[in-house]
Design a protein around this motif. Structure first.
Motif, PDB file in Angstrom:
ATOM      1  N   GLU A   1      76.451  45.894 174.723  1.00 44.68           N
ATOM      2  CA  GLU A   1      77.276  45.952 173.517  1.00 44.68           C
ATOM      3  C   GLU A   1      76.744  47.028 172.567  1.00 44.68           C
ATOM      4  OE1 GLU A   1      76.922  42.515 171.067  1.00 44.68           O
ATOM      5  OE2 GLU A   1      78.470  43.142 169.661  1.00 44.68           O
ATOM      6  N   VAL A   2      77.643  47.867 172.117  1.00 51.27           N
ATOM      7  CA  VAL A   2      77.263  48.902 171.144  1.00 51.27           C
ATOM      8  C   VAL A   2      76.983  48.243 169.805  1.00 51.27           C
ATOM      9  CG1 VAL A   2      78.073  50.920 169.899  1.00 51.27           C
ATOM     10  CG2 VAL A   2      78.628  50.655 172.324  1.00 51.27           C
ATOM     11  N   GLN A   3      75.825  48.519 169.232  1.00 45.12           N
ATOM     12  CA  GLN A   3      75.447  47.819 168.007  1.00 45.12           C
ATOM     13  C   GLN A   3      74.564  48.690 167.120  1.00 45.12           C
ATOM     14  OE1 GLN A   3      73.492  44.084 168.809  1.00 45.12           O
ATOM     15  NE2 GLN A   3      73.998  43.228 166.820  1.00 45.12           N
ATOM     16  N   LEU A   4      74.766  48.542 165.819  1.00 46.21           N
ATOM     17  CA  LEU A   4      73.920  49.161 164.806  1.00 46.21           C
ATOM     18  C   LEU A   4      73.460  48.066 163.855  1.00 46.21           C
ATOM     19  CD1 LEU A   4      76.124  52.296 163.963  1.00 46.21           C
ATOM     20  CD2 LEU A   4      74.057  52.262 165.368  1.00 46.21           C
ATOM     21  N   VAL A   5      72.158  48.030 163.572  1.00 45.13           N
ATOM     22  CA  VAL A   5      71.615  46.997 162.692  1.00 45.13           C
ATOM     23  C   VAL A   5      70.760  47.663 161.629  1.00 45.13           C
ATOM     24  CG1 VAL A   5      70.206  44.935 162.516  1.00 45.13           C
ATOM     25  CG2 VAL A   5      71.629  45.299 164.546  1.00 45.13           C
ATOM     26  N   GLU A   6      71.199  47.552 160.373  1.00 47.72           N
ATOM     27  CA  GLU A   6      70.454  48.122 159.253  1.00 47.72           C
ATOM     28  C   GLU A   6      69.431  47.130 158.717  1.00 47.72           C
ATOM     29  OE1 GLU A   6      74.826  49.502 158.743  1.00 47.72           O
ATOM     30  OE2 GLU A   6      73.737  47.677 159.259  1.00 47.72           O
TER      31      GLU A   6
ATOM     32  N   LEU B   1      65.581  52.902 154.215  1.00 46.85           N
ATOM     33  CA  LEU B   1      66.457  52.106 155.060  1.00 46.85           C
ATOM     34  C   LEU B   1      66.304  52.533 156.513  1.00 46.85           C
ATOM     35  CD1 LEU B   1      69.750  52.123 152.948  1.00 46.85           C
ATOM     36  CD2 LEU B   1      67.760  50.625 152.748  1.00 46.85           C
ATOM     37  N   SER B   2      66.458  51.564 157.399  1.00 50.61           N
ATOM     38  CA  SER B   2      66.426  51.837 158.834  1.00 50.61           C
ATOM     39  C   SER B   2      67.704  51.331 159.488  1.00 50.61           C
ATOM     40  CB  SER B   2      65.224  51.148 159.492  1.00 50.61           C
ATOM     41  OG  SER B   2      64.010  51.613 158.951  1.00 50.61           O
ATOM     42  N   CYS B   3      68.050  51.938 160.600  1.00 48.04           N
ATOM     43  CA  CYS B   3      69.228  51.528 161.364  1.00 48.04           C
ATOM     44  C   CYS B   3      68.838  51.586 162.841  1.00 48.04           C
ATOM     45  CB  CYS B   3      70.386  52.466 161.075  1.00 48.04           C
ATOM     46  SG  CYS B   3      71.822  52.280 162.164  1.00 48.04           S
ATOM     47  N   ALA B   4      68.821  50.432 163.487  1.00 45.92           N
ATOM     48  CA  ALA B   4      68.467  50.355 164.906  1.00 45.92           C
ATOM     49  C   ALA B   4      69.728  50.371 165.757  1.00 45.92           C
ATOM     50  CB  ALA B   4      67.665  49.086 165.168  1.00 45.92           C
ATOM     51  N   ALA B   5      69.782  51.298 166.695  1.00 44.81           N
ATOM     52  CA  ALA B   5      70.955  51.451 167.551  1.00 44.81           C
ATOM     53  C   ALA B   5      70.676  50.903 168.950  1.00 44.81           C
ATOM     54  CB  ALA B   5      71.351  52.917 167.645  1.00 44.81           C
TER      55      ALA B   5
ATOM     56  N   PHE C   1      71.818  56.967 172.117  1.00 45.32           N
ATOM     57  CA  PHE C   1      71.704  57.296 170.693  1.00 45.32           C
ATOM     58  C   PHE C   1      71.549  58.799 170.475  1.00 45.32           C
ATOM     59  CE2 PHE C   1      70.927  56.541 166.333  1.00 45.32           C
ATOM     60  CZ  PHE C   1      69.772  57.197 165.935  1.00 45.32           C
ATOM     61  N   SER C   2      70.750  59.443 171.283  1.00 43.71           N
ATOM     62  CA  SER C   2      70.407  60.846 171.039  1.00 43.71           C
ATOM     63  C   SER C   2      71.591  61.794 171.170  1.00 43.71           C
ATOM     64  CB  SER C   2      69.299  61.287 172.001  1.00 43.71           C
ATOM     65  OG  SER C   2      69.732  61.179 173.341  1.00 43.71           O
ATOM     66  N   THR C   3      72.659  61.349 171.790  1.00 40.15           N
ATOM     67  CA  THR C   3      73.812  62.218 172.004  1.00 40.15           C
ATOM     68  C   THR C   3      74.862  62.098 170.898  1.00 40.15           C
ATOM     69  OG1 THR C   3      75.016  60.591 173.343  1.00 40.15           O
ATOM     70  CG2 THR C   3      73.505  62.080 174.493  1.00 40.15           C
TER      71      THR C   3
ATOM     72  N   ASN D   1      64.843  59.610 167.952  1.00 37.45           N
ATOM     73  CA  ASN D   1      65.611  59.281 169.160  1.00 37.45           C
ATOM     74  C   ASN D   1      64.791  58.457 170.148  1.00 37.45           C
ATOM     75  OD1 ASN D   1      67.911  60.540 168.186  1.00 37.45           O
ATOM     76  ND2 ASN D   1      67.446  62.502 169.184  1.00 37.45           N
ATOM     77  N   GLY D   2      63.472  58.598 170.111  1.00 38.38           N
ATOM     78  CA  GLY D   2      62.622  57.801 170.993  1.00 38.38           C
ATOM     79  C   GLY D   2      62.647  56.325 170.632  1.00 38.38           C
ATOM     80  N   LYS D   3      62.945  56.058 169.362  1.00 37.01           N
ATOM     81  CA  LYS D   3      63.016  54.675 168.896  1.00 37.01           C
ATOM     82  C   LYS D   3      64.462  54.227 168.644  1.00 37.01           C
ATOM     83  CE  LYS D   3      58.466  54.647 166.672  1.00 37.01           C
ATOM     84  NZ  LYS D   3      57.702  54.436 165.410  1.00 37.01           N
ATOM     85  N   ASN D   4      65.411  55.089 169.011  1.00 42.08           N
ATOM     86  CA  ASN D   4      66.835  54.773 168.779  1.00 42.08           C
ATOM     87  C   ASN D   4      67.079  54.331 167.338  1.00 42.08           C
ATOM     88  OD1 ASN D   4      67.549  55.370 171.414  1.00 42.08           O
ATOM     89  ND2 ASN D   4      67.435  53.243 172.110  1.00 42.08           N
TER      90      ASN D   4
END
Lengths: 110, 119
Positions: B1-6, B20-24, B29-31, B74-77
């Motif tokens: 599932e595609v997800q973004l969490v702030e 602020l952080s946003c985890a994908a 993610f890198s693209t 990008n290494g941590k998405n």
């Protein structure tokens, strides 16, 4: 950059069609075919409903359609349903990778 | 599932800072280019900042230029927004949003994180 102008509220009965306008300027809506529309239910994040003026993302009902004429874009919801009750925002590309959103329209299903 | 969490929102005094952080997850993610968008209480969304997948191109809205910095790992998405010199008018829900490739639209949004600037 001023916000795009939308009517504060629009209402309709189930099954009817409604249209929400979004008026910008020649620097945003009028210059680019890059208007998107978002649906937002209370306490939720916006959801993309229309992009590039009239295209629907996968999964969005074909009851939602978009168009543009000059500096004004429009979102039409046909066959209005109870779950369509939400806030709707337009957004336009405004050049130099900047974006401007609309003032928002509250859609009420009577 | 595609997800973004702030995450990272909270109460901060005027003049203060917040990151602020946003985890994908669920996509490469890198693209994708990414954005930060905020929404003040009772108001429409306001686009704040854009960053390409490689971080080579970054843009800001005039309202936050010089005070906010967007970055990504990008290494941590993960996507970040460093906010300095915060003002009362920065009070809003902050969303990260994925760029819908080449269409100037935002196709995936996080749930948002609330930032309140008050003494």
């Amino acid at each position: 950059q001023s916000a795009l102008t939308q009517p504060a509220s629009v209402s309709g009965s189930p099954g009817q069609s409604i249209t929400i306008s979004c008026t910008g300027t020649g620097s945003d809506v009028g210059s680019y075919n890059l208007v998107s529309w978002y649906q937002q239910h209370p306490g939720k994040a916006p959801k993309l409903m229309i992009y590039e003026g009239s295209k629907r993302p996968s999964g969005v009902s074909n009851r939602f359609s978009g168009s543009k004429s000059g500096n004004t874009a429009s979102l039409t919801i046909s066959g209005l349903q109870a779950e369509d009750e939400a806030d709707y925002y337009c957004c336009s590309y405004a050049g130099s990778t900047t974006y401007v959103f609309g003032t928002g329209t509250k859609v009420t299903v009577l | 599932e595609v997800q973004l969490v702030e995450s990272g929102g909270g109460l901060v005094q005027p003049g203060g800072s917040l990151r602020l952080s946003c985890a994908a997850s669920g996509f490469t993610f890198s693209t994708y280019s990414m954005n930060w968008v905020r929404q003040a209480p009772g108001k429409g969304p306001e686009w704040l900042s854009y960053i390409t997948g490689s971080s080579s191109t970054i843009y800001y809205a005039d309202s936050v230029k010089g005070r906010f910095t967007i970055s990504r790992d990008n290494g941590k998405n993960s996507l970040y927004l460093q906010m300095n010199s915060l003002r009362a008018e920065d009070t809003a829900v902050y969303y990260c949003a994925r760029d819908h490739v080449d269409t100037a639209a935002f196709d995936v949004w996080g749930q948002g994180t609330m930032v309140t600037v008050s003494s």
